[in-house]
Design an enzyme around this catalytic site. Structure first.
Site, PDB file in Angstrom:
ATOM      1  N   ASP A  93       0.795  -1.237   0.000  1.00  0.00           N
ATOM      2  CA  ASP A  93       0.000   0.000   0.000  1.00  0.00           C
ATOM      3  C   ASP A  93       0.824   1.283   0.000  1.00  0.00           C
ATOM      4  OD1 ASP A  93       0.749   0.285   2.694  1.00  0.00           O
ATOM      5  OD2 ASP A  93      -1.205   1.126   3.211  1.00  0.00           O
ATOM      6  N   GLU A  94       2.086   1.198  -0.411  1.00  0.00           N
ATOM      7  CA  GLU A  94       2.842   2.451  -0.519  1.00  0.00           C
ATOM      8  C   GLU A  94       3.821   2.436  -1.675  1.00  0.00           C
ATOM      9  OE1 GLU A  94       5.633   3.118   2.795  1.00  0.00           O
ATOM     10  OE2 GLU A  94       4.879   1.265   3.656  1.00  0.00           O
TER      11      GLU A  94
HETATM   12  P1  TTP Z   1      -0.188   0.625   7.187  1.00  0.00           P
HETATM   13  O1  TTP Z   1       0.033   1.526   6.024  1.00  0.00           O
HETATM   14  O2  TTP Z   1       0.831   0.646   8.286  1.00  0.00           O
HETATM   15  O3  TTP Z   1      -1.583   0.909   7.849  1.00  0.00           O
HETATM   16  P2  TTP Z   1      -3.010   1.187   7.215  1.00  0.00           P
HETATM   17  O4  TTP Z   1      -2.939   1.366   5.727  1.00  0.00           O
HETATM   18  O5  TTP Z   1      -3.958   0.127   7.660  1.00  0.00           O
HETATM   19  O6  TTP Z   1      -3.438   2.537   7.924  1.00  0.00           O
HETATM   20  P3  TTP Z   1      -2.917   4.033   7.686  1.00  0.00           P
HETATM   21  O7  TTP Z   1      -1.875   3.983   6.615  1.00  0.00           O
HETATM   22  O8  TTP Z   1      -4.144   4.804   7.288  1.00  0.00           O
HETATM   23  O9  TTP Z   1      -2.403   4.455   9.015  1.00  0.00           O
HETATM   24  O10 TTP Z   1      -0.267  -0.870   6.683  1.00  0.00           O
HETATM   25  C1  TTP Z   1      -0.803  -1.261   5.420  1.00  0.00           C
HETATM   26  C2  TTP Z   1      -1.540  -2.574   5.534  1.00  0.00           C
HETATM   27  O11 TTP Z   1      -0.671  -3.575   6.033  1.00  0.00           O
HETATM   28  C3  TTP Z   1      -2.704  -2.534   6.503  1.00  0.00           C
HETATM   29  O12 TTP Z   1      -3.911  -2.073   5.896  1.00  0.00           O
HETATM   30  C4  TTP Z   1      -2.788  -3.938   6.994  1.00  0.00           C
HETATM   31  C5  TTP Z   1      -1.380  -4.468   6.913  1.00  0.00           C
HETATM   32  N1  TTP Z   1      -0.764  -4.483   8.278  1.00  0.00           N
HETATM   33  C6  TTP Z   1      -0.826  -5.653   9.018  1.00  0.00           C
HETATM   34  O13 TTP Z   1      -1.381  -6.677   8.555  1.00  0.00           O
HETATM   35  N2  TTP Z   1      -0.272  -5.660  10.283  1.00  0.00           N
HETATM   36  C7  TTP Z   1       0.329  -4.567  10.835  1.00  0.00           C
HETATM   37  O14 TTP Z   1       0.808  -4.620  11.988  1.00  0.00           O
HETATM   38  C8  TTP Z   1       0.396  -3.352  10.048  1.00  0.00           C
HETATM   39  C9  TTP Z   1       1.026  -2.128  10.630  1.00  0.00           C
HETATM   40  C10 TTP Z   1      -0.160  -3.382   8.787  1.00  0.00           C
HETATM   41 CA    CA Z   2      -1.390   2.748   4.714  1.00  0.00          CA
END
Ligand code: TTP
Ligand code: CA
Length: 379
Positions: free
Chosen positions: A122-123
């Site tokens: 997701d980035e």
């Molecule tokens: P993140 O980008 O850290 O989190 P997010 O997209 O859910 O929230 P935001 O960016 O709005 O703060 O992580 C991306 C995805 O990775 C997240 O949707 C689910 C997964 N993930 C896990 O499965 N376990 C974890 O501990 C983290 C941090 C993320």
């Molecule tokens: Ca995210």
């Protein structure tokens, strides 16, 4: 005394980097296919299977986060925190579906970059130095990307625009969800000085604890901390990284990924073009270049696409699937030309600043097409 490690103060000045991060990604994907979930707490869970409630929370939407539900906490605790919220939704991971959503969003975003690097599901980072040319144009471009991603996938994302990857990542996190933060080179060190050291990517709880013991809490404290002492404690590499990062300096390049999925070349036209014929010479050269890149890798291609970047920085893209996979230059060139003709006709009056040709849907070409192509009969 520190000039051996620290780059010159203007070393970042020439780059414009963007970090794009999708908001509450897995949970937002779930909302896409079930819009009625949007107003409810949504918790995506990694069930371990031992008991109904064992496992951890993967992520949660912002409604659920208000109740203290977040990544990494036990599902049991999440349920406890949402015990008084009858419409809370707990869902199992659907990784294949999240990958699909990510794929389509990334393919929209990648078109805006001079260089594109996907990091995780997701980035991604974009080097837009040439494309944007200035930080104010980069901000406009970031808004376009947010709109385009929303239009194509309905996803919201947060973007950081900065002179390097590290500051871009700090920026994208600052105004989540649906955020946009621009950190300009001149104000970079000042704008991060008051933040907690953990905001620097790579500094986790353990390192920040060590730093706190040394009296370092904020990024500003870290920037002022004696470099030689830091080398003694953390070693040269980590100390140099932290010392530079605290001053807003990071030289990591955006590394292109996904060459296997697509081969693309983009050229800036000598002057803005209003007709397809004006672009034919550039189109020919671009076709040659992508063709050579595919041939070097022994890849045949199933899809030919073109990209026009307009004077407004908008993208116009068109592509065509070939009837059979090809390794034939003529068929590539003719297809690209007809797509370009159609695209210009459909777009109406345009000024095209940059032109791109893209090949995708590859197969290994060590095979059946070779003889036909050799005889000029290939598809
Ligand atoms: P993140 O980008 O850290 O989190 P997010 O997209 O859910 O929230 P935001 O960016 O709005 O703060 O992580 C991306 C995805 O990775 C997240 O949707 C689910 C997964 N993930 C896990 O499965 N376990 C974890 O501990 C983290 C941090 C993320
Ligand atoms: Ca995210």
């Amino acid at each position: 005394m520190i000039s051996m490690i620290v780059e010159g103060p203007n070393s970042n000045a020439s780059r414009i980097i963007m970090h794009v991060d999708f908001d509450y990604f897995f949970a937002q994907c779930e909302e896409l296919r079930r819009p009625e979930f949007r107003s409810k707490p949504v918790v995506v869970c990694v069930f371990s299977g031992r008991t109904d409630d064992s496992g951890v929370v993967s992520t949660a939407n912002y409604v659920a986060r208000k109740y203290g539900v977040k990544s990494g906490i036990p599902i049991r605790l999440a349920k406890l925190r949402l015990v008084d919220v009858p419409d809370a939704v707990f869902l199992p991971l659907d990784s294949a579906y999240y990958s699909q959503v990510s794929e389509s969003a990334m393919s929209v975003i990648s078109l805006y970059a001079d260089r594109f690097e996907r990091v995780g599901i997701d980035e991604c980072y974009l080097d837009i130095s040439e494309r944007a040319g200035s930080f104010s144009a980069a901000e406009t471009l970031a808004r376009k990307i947010k709109n385009d991603v929303k239009r194509h996938t309905q996803l919201t994302c947060s973007i950081g625009v900065a002179p390097n990857k590290m500051l871009g990542k700090i920026g994208s996190d600052l105004h989540k969800p649906d955020g946009l933060t621009v950190i300009e080179p001149g104000s970079a060190a000042d704008s991060i000085a008051g933040m907690d050291v953990e905001k620097i990517p790579g500094i986790g709880p353990k390192t920040s604890e060590r730093l706190e013991e040394l009296g370092v809490k904020t990024i500003g404290d870290l920037a002022r901390f004696d470099l030689f002492r830091m080398i003694e404690v953390f070693g040269k590499k980590t100390a140099a990284y932290m010392h530079n990062a605290a001053r807003g300096i990071d030289e990591e390049p955006v590394v292109m990924s996904g060459e296997r999925q697509q081969i693309m070349r983009i050229a800036t036209l000598k002057s803005d073009a209003a007709s397809s014929a004006e672009m034919y010479p550039d189109l020919y050269a671009l076709c040659k270049s992508v063709f050579q890149a595919a041939a070097d890798k022994k890849l045949s291609f199933g899809i030919v696409g073109i990209l026009m970047i307009l004077d407004t920085l908008d993208n116009v893209t068109r592509s065509k699937s070939l009837k059979v996979h090809s390794i034939n230059f003529e068929s590539l060139h003719l297809t690209a030309r007809s797509i370009l003709d159609e695209a210009v006709k459909e777009a109406g009056p345009v000024k095209v600043r940059r032109l791109g040709v893209r090949l995708s849907d590859f197969q290994s070409s060590d095979g059946q097409n070779t003889i036909l192509d050799f005889m000029g009969l290939g598809g």
